[in-house]
Scaffold this active site. Structure first.
Site, PDB file in Angstrom:
ATOM      1  N   GLY A 263      28.242 -26.924  46.777  1.00 47.09           N
ATOM      2  CA  GLY A 263      28.384 -28.206  47.449  1.00 47.09           C
ATOM      3  C   GLY A 263      27.909 -29.336  46.557  1.00 47.09           C
ATOM      4  CD1 TRP A 264      26.452 -34.999  46.553  1.00 50.85           C
ATOM      5  CD2 TRP A 264      28.364 -34.930  45.397  1.00 50.85           C
ATOM      6  NE1 TRP A 264      26.487 -36.106  45.738  1.00 50.85           N
ATOM      7  CE2 TRP A 264      27.652 -36.098  45.017  1.00 50.85           C
ATOM      8  CE3 TRP A 264      29.597 -34.672  44.812  1.00 50.85           C
ATOM      9  CZ2 TRP A 264      28.143 -36.997  44.075  1.00 50.85           C
ATOM     10  CZ3 TRP A 264      30.092 -35.573  43.863  1.00 50.85           C
ATOM     11  CH2 TRP A 264      29.359 -36.714  43.508  1.00 50.85           C
ATOM     12  CG  ASP A 301      34.278 -21.383  49.274  1.00 45.14           C
ATOM     13  OD1 ASP A 301      35.467 -21.360  48.929  1.00 45.14           O
ATOM     14  OD2 ASP A 301      33.585 -22.425  49.302  1.00 45.14           O
ATOM     15  CG  ASP A 303      31.948 -26.963  47.377  1.00 44.53           C
ATOM     16  OD1 ASP A 303      32.412 -27.618  46.423  1.00 44.53           O
ATOM     17  OD2 ASP A 303      31.770 -27.443  48.503  1.00 44.53           O
ATOM     18  CD  GLU A 305      31.584 -30.855  45.852  1.00 39.36           C
ATOM     19  OE1 GLU A 305      31.287 -32.083  45.803  1.00 39.36           O
ATOM     20  OE2 GLU A 305      31.670 -30.228  46.917  1.00 39.36           O
ATOM     21  CE1 TYR A 306      34.698 -32.093  42.717  1.00 37.66           C
ATOM     22  CE2 TYR A 306      33.190 -33.766  41.887  1.00 37.66           C
ATOM     23  CZ  TYR A 306      34.003 -33.266  42.898  1.00 37.66           C
ATOM     24  OH  TYR A 306      34.099 -33.937  44.075  1.00 37.66           O
ATOM     25  CG  MET A 371      36.936 -30.005  48.570  1.00 39.34           C
ATOM     26  SD  MET A 371      35.208 -30.058  48.051  1.00 39.34           S
ATOM     27  CE  MET A 371      35.384 -29.971  46.266  1.00 39.34           C
ATOM     28  CE1 TYR A 373      36.222 -33.110  51.466  1.00 40.17           C
ATOM     29  CE2 TYR A 373      38.030 -32.138  52.708  1.00 40.17           C
ATOM     30  CZ  TYR A 373      36.828 -32.000  52.035  1.00 40.17           C
ATOM     31  OH  TYR A 373      36.243 -30.770  51.923  1.00 40.17           O
TER      32      TYR A 373
END
Length: 532
Positions: A263-264, A301, A303, A305-306, A371, A373
């Site tokens: 995640g971020w 999963d 995630d 970033e990035y 993603m 958005y």
């Protein structure tokens, strides 16, 4: 498949009635005091969400129930939750699943989606266990004759072969007061195919728990627990979100749960993980497949970033680092385990999609959550105002390649199969304040007040009434209210995006995140219907 069994005398009576031109109704067998009450919510003009509440007003408990009803012409029942559906022409029969036991004075319910043409209507016929739904046990009346017996079983809940994935964020159990139980009570569980549990952390090149209390420790009493059974304090007993997800999966066996890492905020550790992908994959396998909760998860999963680009921090691990990580995860988890990734949707030239080998990594992954958005928002305080999740470009869009279609086409161009791409939907909006212009492209003075502890971002469930949509652009909605300007998806624009997903041959869609939806799952309903 339900079957009608006739006694010999009933058969002779039916034949006689047909000769005389009469319609014979089988005698009722409903229990006195047991009612089935219909209610309707979230009517969006071409469909609505319905519910039947079964109430036991009698003196004895019941251990099962069966509700039969019929809707007006032009109405069709889609997905059903908390019940098993069969159809018999235009008649629908729903029988209990886990919720068959109803004590005197207690009630249970099941929900369903209805699509319709023309006017929205309510059931014109209802009976429970063979008797009237009003609790008298008498024979119900109907304005139509019973249909021929052509009963067929309904497929499992969910949008068929298309993926409809939702993120559950672990921290929503705190200030946001959103829990796994809400996935059930909102009707969302029946419409989901997969849940991504967010997030696990990446620290020292390894997968670790993100919040041990929320994940495995938080106590749920009977009222808050998804199945109405309190947690135990026995030594070694699993509690927290993991246990609640375990219970949810027992109630909805079609749902698959993936543990999402990064995640971020927690992507900074992937660079170190990429230095030894095999060791990283081993740590993830050890954590996700821990015997205490291995049955909870069906996949992992990532995630990040990035990779080889900048997010909260900048990564310089190289073009191949993401592919190498994906390969190591597949090798460790095997072919029968879901391995997926949430990835950038920057479709600009030499943008983030071009910085890592997403095409090469796709062979090791089941799908990408693209993603699509957060393209634009109050993080650029002076604007210009623009929708944060445009499906397509439009005249005046602030940046080339910052739209969903650009990202999808770029990934396809890199060899990623369409079926391995999921379109992303935000269940929230982004907005500015100090705006005077209604149309996109206006200037602002800063981010609008938010409702998630961060300026410039707010849930759909509050924005739909706080700042109703006033227009659409680029396949999504925007709203001007006072000096605030917001953009967010509505059931109508989600319908358009789901049509795009199907037309492009995508694997389905996903959304961030469950707590942003209304209490009756308005947005996920639109996604589920649109993916069918």
């Amino acid at each position: 498949m339900s079957k009608v069994r006739w006694h010999l005398t009933a058969l002779f009576a039916a034949v006689a009635a047909l000769v005389l031109g009469l319609v014979v109704v089988a005698p009722a067998s409903g229990a006195t005091g047991v009612k089935a009450t219909f209610s309707k919510s979230s009517d969006w003009g071409s469909g609505y969400e319905g519910k039947y509440t079964i109430s036991n007003g009698g003196t004895s408990a019941i251990s099962s129930w069966s509700v039969e009803f019929e809707l007006p012409a032009g109405h069709t029942v889609g997905s059903v939750w908390d019940g098993n559906k069969t159809t018999n022409g235009s008649r629908v029969t729903v029988k209990n699943t886990w919720n068959g036991n109803v004590a005197p004075g207690a009630s249970v319910s099941f929900g369903f989606n209805v699509s319709y043409t023309g006017d929205s209507g309510s059931p014109i016929y209802c009976r429970i266990d063979g008797g009237s739904c009003d609790g008298t046990g008498g024979t119900p009346t109907t304005t139509t004759t019973p249909p021929p017996v052509t009963s067929t079983s309904t497929p499992p809940p969910g949008p068929g072969s298309k993926i409809n994935l939702g993120y559950f964020a672990q921290w929503t159990v705190y200030a946001r007061n959103y829990h796994v139980k809400n996935i059930h009570t909102s009707g969302s569980a029946a419409k989901l195919t997969h849940i991504n549990y967010a997030f696990g952390n990446v620290s020292n090149g390894q997968c670790v728990l993100g919040d041990a209390d929320a994940d495995t420790g938080k106590f749920y009493d009977a009222n808050a627990s998804v199945d109405g059974v309190a947690d135990t304090w026995d030594t070694g007993a699993l509690r927290g979100n993991f246990n609640q997800l375990r219970k949810l999966k027992k109630m909805y066996p079609h749902i698959k749960v993936l543990y999402s890492f990064g995640g971020w905020t927690w992507s900074g550790g992937f660079g170190q993980a990429a230095q030894n992908p095999a060791a990283f994959a081993e740590s993830c396998h050890k954590l996700v497949e821990d015997p205490r909760w291995a049955d909870v998860f069906d996949g992992i999963d990532i995630d990040w970033e990035y990779p080889n680009a900048c997010g909260l921090t900048c990564d310089t691990s190289g073009f191949s680092s993401f592919k190498n990580l994906a390969q190591a995860l597949r090798a460790r988890f095997g072919q029968n385990y879901l391995v997926t990734a949430a990835i950038t949707a920057d479709g600009s030239n030499n943008g983030k999609i071009d910085k890592a080998d997403y095409g090469g990594a796709a062979q090791y992954l089941d799908w990408y959550n693209v993603m699509t958005y957060d393209y634009f928002g109050g993080f650029t305080p002076q604007g210009p105002t623009a929708p944060h999740s445009p499906l397509t470009a439009y005249p005046g869009i602030p940046a080339d390649g910052f739209n969903s279609d650009a990202a999808i086409q770029k990934l396809k161009g890199k060899g990623v199969p369409s079926a391995k791409l999921l379109l992303g939907i935000g269940f929230y909006g982004r907005g500015w304040t100090g705006v005077t212009q209604d149309a996109p492209g206006g200037s602002a003075t800063g981010p609008a007040p938010g409702d998630q502890g961060e300026a410039g971002i707010a849930d759909y469930k509050t924005l739909k009434t706080r700042c109703p949509a006033t227009g659409t652009v680029g396949g999504t909605a925007y709203a001007k209210c006072g000096n605030e300007w917001w953009s967010y998806d509505t059931p109508a624009t989600i319908g358009g995006k789901m049509s795009y997903s199907k037309n492009q041959g995508l694997g389905g869609a996903f959304f961030w995140e469950l707590s942003g939806d209304t209490a009756n799952g308005e947005l996920i309903t639109s996604m589920s219907n649109g993916l069918k």
